[in-house]
Design a protein around this motif. Structure first.
Motif, PDB file in Angstrom:
ATOM      1  N   ASN A  88       0.862  -1.238   0.011  1.00 15.96           N
ATOM      2  CA  ASN A  88      -0.055   0.063   0.018  1.00 15.96           C
ATOM      3  C   ASN A  88       0.825   1.150  -0.035  1.00 15.96           C
ATOM      4  O   ASN A  88       1.477   1.728   1.041  1.00 15.96           O
ATOM      5  N   HIS A  89       1.181   1.662  -1.210  1.00 13.65           N
ATOM      6  CA  HIS A  89       2.282   2.687  -1.256  1.00 13.65           C
ATOM      7  C   HIS A  89       1.401   4.188  -0.785  1.00 13.65           C
ATOM      8  O   HIS A  89       2.269   5.265  -0.711  1.00 13.65           O
ATOM      9  N   LEU A  90       0.182   4.097  -0.502  1.00 13.41           N
ATOM     10  CA  LEU A  90      -0.467   5.348  -0.134  1.00 13.41           C
ATOM     11  C   LEU A  90      -0.447   5.466   1.365  1.00 13.41           C
ATOM     12  O   LEU A  90      -0.597   6.656   1.774  1.00 13.41           O
ATOM     13  N   ALA A  91       0.045   4.388   2.109  1.00 15.57           N
ATOM     14  CA  ALA A  91      -0.023   4.370   3.505  1.00 15.57           C
ATOM     15  C   ALA A  91       1.338   5.002   3.987  1.00 15.57           C
ATOM     16  O   ALA A  91       2.293   4.538   3.797  1.00 15.57           O
ATOM     17  N   TRP A 103      -1.351  -4.773   0.508  1.00 12.11           N
ATOM     18  CA  TRP A 103      -2.952  -4.348   0.046  1.00 12.11           C
ATOM     19  C   TRP A 103      -3.663  -5.320   0.431  1.00 12.11           C
ATOM     20  O   TRP A 103      -3.272  -6.922   0.259  1.00 12.11           O
ATOM     21  N   SER A 107      -8.158  -2.840   2.360  1.00 16.62           N
ATOM     22  CA  SER A 107      -7.627  -1.485   2.274  1.00 16.62           C
ATOM     23  C   SER A 107      -7.557  -0.900   1.055  1.00 16.62           C
ATOM     24  O   SER A 107      -7.478   0.417   0.803  1.00 16.62           O
ATOM     25  N   LEU A 108      -7.699  -1.618   0.091  1.00 19.61           N
ATOM     26  CA  LEU A 108      -7.933  -1.145  -1.401  1.00 19.61           C
ATOM     27  C   LEU A 108      -9.141  -0.138  -1.402  1.00 19.61           C
ATOM     28  O   LEU A 108      -9.241   0.889  -1.682  1.00 19.61           O
ATOM     29  N   ASP A 110     -10.640   0.967   1.283  1.00 24.77           N
ATOM     30  CA  ASP A 110     -10.493   2.250   2.047  1.00 24.77           C
ATOM     31  C   ASP A 110      -9.853   3.335   1.538  1.00 24.77           C
ATOM     32  O   ASP A 110     -10.076   4.434   1.403  1.00 24.77           O
ATOM     33  N   ALA A 111      -8.642   2.861   0.648  1.00 25.20           N
ATOM     34  CA  ALA A 111      -8.049   3.910   0.032  1.00 25.20           C
ATOM     35  C   ALA A 111      -8.793   4.516  -1.133  1.00 25.20           C
ATOM     36  O   ALA A 111      -8.782   5.943  -1.663  1.00 25.20           O
ATOM     37  N   LEU A 112      -9.872   3.865  -1.510  1.00 30.88           N
ATOM     38  CA  LEU A 112     -10.768   4.398  -2.799  1.00 30.88           C
ATOM     39  C   LEU A 112     -11.844   5.275  -2.092  1.00 30.88           C
ATOM     40  O   LEU A 112     -12.540   5.736  -2.653  1.00 30.88           O
ATOM     41  N   GLU A 113     -11.995   4.972  -0.653  1.00 33.68           N
ATOM     42  CA  GLU A 113     -13.020   5.489   0.070  1.00 33.68           C
ATOM     43  C   GLU A 113     -14.564   5.123  -0.488  1.00 33.68           C
ATOM     44  O   GLU A 113     -15.387   5.888  -0.721  1.00 33.68           O
ATOM     45  N   LEU A 142      -4.549   0.242  -8.307  1.00 35.10           N
ATOM     46  CA  LEU A 142      -3.719   0.887  -7.332  1.00 35.10           C
ATOM     47  C   LEU A 142      -2.663  -0.247  -6.877  1.00 35.10           C
ATOM     48  O   LEU A 142      -1.666   0.134  -6.012  1.00 35.10           O
TER      49      LEU A 142
END
Lengths: 318, 188
Positions: A88-91, A103, A107-108, A110-113, A142
């Protein structure tokens, strides 16, 4: 899949009322592309022919008819497995992260809301929901950072002469005259020292022994075809015995917990780890004890952003 | 020649009608447990189950559920009509479900001809916004099915209408499963 394939080839993102086969085949090709990056094919027998591995996700067009829900459950199972090979490169909240954030489907989302559309828990109506397919489309995009190899040199030394010397001198003696070995692929990342009260080894009072293991000169091995890619090393560190007091970074600036290092496109990390190195603080063993201190990697994940190599990516490469 | 000139034209018409009625009387008709399929190569009689499922009247295998196609005499015209076979006065022939969209399809009638009654669902993507397209859903009666390959057109054959060599209309009901649900498509 051909080199010209892309999401658009398979009707994404304009899926509504499309026949099921083409978009579903697109999801399967995209997932296979993500898996191919890390899939080990080196063990396959060399037949002398250039053959492309068969996409295991490619659907039997007839078998999936009328089985939208089962197909979605099966696809999600495969996606979860592939996602677990991507970080998860966004964390980026590294102070609170304790584990390497690979990922998951959750969590994917969550990242996409977005709420996770789980075909195994809900009765999906209709049988082939556009929302499910588009969520998988966004999830797969992602998946960018996956594992690559790294290499480092290792230095192993010991001092057990029994000569009277301080613990620091024992450590220096353990490392003197030893050159780091050749770089080893995916070697254990650690810097640990064990200092031993000499009489424990039968030596005179006032002597100390030392065993030293240090890895350094770390670099990522950048795969061919990966140019200008962002490279990261996720290191989850702990002290050798799990005691916070015995954690020592050896001047690397690393912390006990999760560390994220970045490398340039050649694979050289900004954090320089020369060898040999001295501990930040030497622990002196008291009578009848040994002291082991330093750090070791509980988990290591060296990865690179492969998105520039993907066909199934955003137009802007995101 | 004398004979011909002495027969009144109305008498000729009456005789012809008698002949037609005789032919019709002799023509086999499907009944309970018996299905008839007419082909150019001949006619096949089949023994079938006299099922009591939805859309069939008890004691008869003739489909009479939603989207029933029938012949109708209206003034001088023979019409083909698609309606809900369960309700003569229903304004809708049946329902077509496309994902979360449920459309009541109005009863349709057309002048009889050789052709196919079919349901068509056509999706038109909005130029401006993703996922904001619209559906057109209706019944059609044409000599042949559309042959374009538009992937966003969905067609279901409901019945075939054909005339035999005597000009008598025959309807083969193809769709016999009640209301219609579009499958095999990505839907909202």
């Amino acid at each position: 899949m051909t080199e010209h394939d892309s999401w658009e080839t398979y009707s994404f993102p304009k899926l509504e009322f499309q026949p099921i086969h083409l978009p579903y085949a697109g999801l399967c090709e995209a997932l296979w592309e993500r898996r191919n990056v890390y899939e080990q094919t080196a063990d396959l027998p060399d037949t002398g022919e250039a053959t492309e591995p068969e996409n295991p996700y490619r659907p039997d067009l007839f078998s999936i008819c009328g089985k939208g829900r089962d197909t979605a459950v099966s696809f999600d199972h495969a996606l979860r497995e592939v996602a677990g090979h991507y970080v998860n490169h966004l964390a980026a909240d590294f102070e609170t992260l304790t584990e390497i954030p690979l990922w998951t489907l959750e969590s994917l989302c969550d990242a996409l809301e977005e709420s996770f559309l789980d075909p195994s828990k809900e009765e999906m109506l209709p049988e082939w929901p556009v929302e499910w397919a588009l969520q998988r489309f966004r999830m797969i995009r992602l998946l960018r950072f996956t594992r690559i190899d790294y290499q480092c040199s290792c230095l192993i030394g010991s001092e057990h002469s029994g000569e009277p010397m301080s613990p620091e001198a024992a450590i220096e003696a353990a490392m003197s005259g030893i050159a780091p070995g050749d770089p080893v692929r995916n070697a254990r990342i650690a810097r640990t020292t064990t200092t031993i009260w000499g009489p424990d080894h039968g030596w005179k009072e006032g002597s100390y022994c030392a065993d030293v293991y240090q890895s350094g000169n770390l670099s990522a091995i950048v795969p061919e075809g990966l140019r200008e890619a962002e490279i990261r090393l996720y290191l989850s560190l702990d002290s050798p015995d799990g005691d916070p007091d015995s954690f020592d970074s050896y001047g690397t600036g690393l912390i006990r917990g999760l560390n994220v290092l970045t490398a340039d496109s050649s694979g050289n990390f900004s954090n320089d780890w020369p060898l040999p190195a001295m501990p930040d603080r030497t622990r002196v063993p008291v009578r009848g004890t040994t002291e082991t201190f330093g750090f070791h990697a509980v988990r290591t994940f060296c990865c690179a952003d492969f998105s520039s190599t993907f066909h199934f990516t955003n137009k802007d490469g995101e | 020649m004398d004979m011909l000139t002495t027969i009144h034209p109305l008498e000729v018409k009456r005789k012809i009608n008698e002949l037609i009625r005789e032919i019709n009387r002799l023509a086999p008709v499907a009944g309970n447990g018996i299905a008839i399929a007419r082909y150019s190569s001949g006619t096949i009689f089949s023994v079938t189950d006299a099922g009591d499922g939805y859309g069939t009247a008890s004691g008869s295998d003739q489909y009479d559920g939603p989207f029933t196609v029938e012949l109708l005499q209206e003034e001088e015209k023979q019409l083909v009509r698609c309606r809900d076979g369960q309700d003569e006065n229903a304004p809708y022939a049946g329902y077509i479900r496309v994902g979360s969209l449920l459309k009541a399809v109005e009863v349709r009638s057309w002048e009889a001809k050789n052709g196919i009654v079919y349901a068509e669902v056509l999706y038109e993507e909005s130029e401006s916004e993703e996922g904001s397209g619209s559906y057109s859903i209706d019944l059609y009666f044409e000599e042949s099915l559309p042959e374009d390959s538009d992937p966003k057109r969905w067609i279901l054959r409901i019945a075939e209408v054909s005339a035999d060599e005597n000009g008598l209309w025959n309807i083969s009901q193809i769709w016999e499963n009640g209301d219609i649900e579009v499958t095999g498509r990505w839907l909202r």
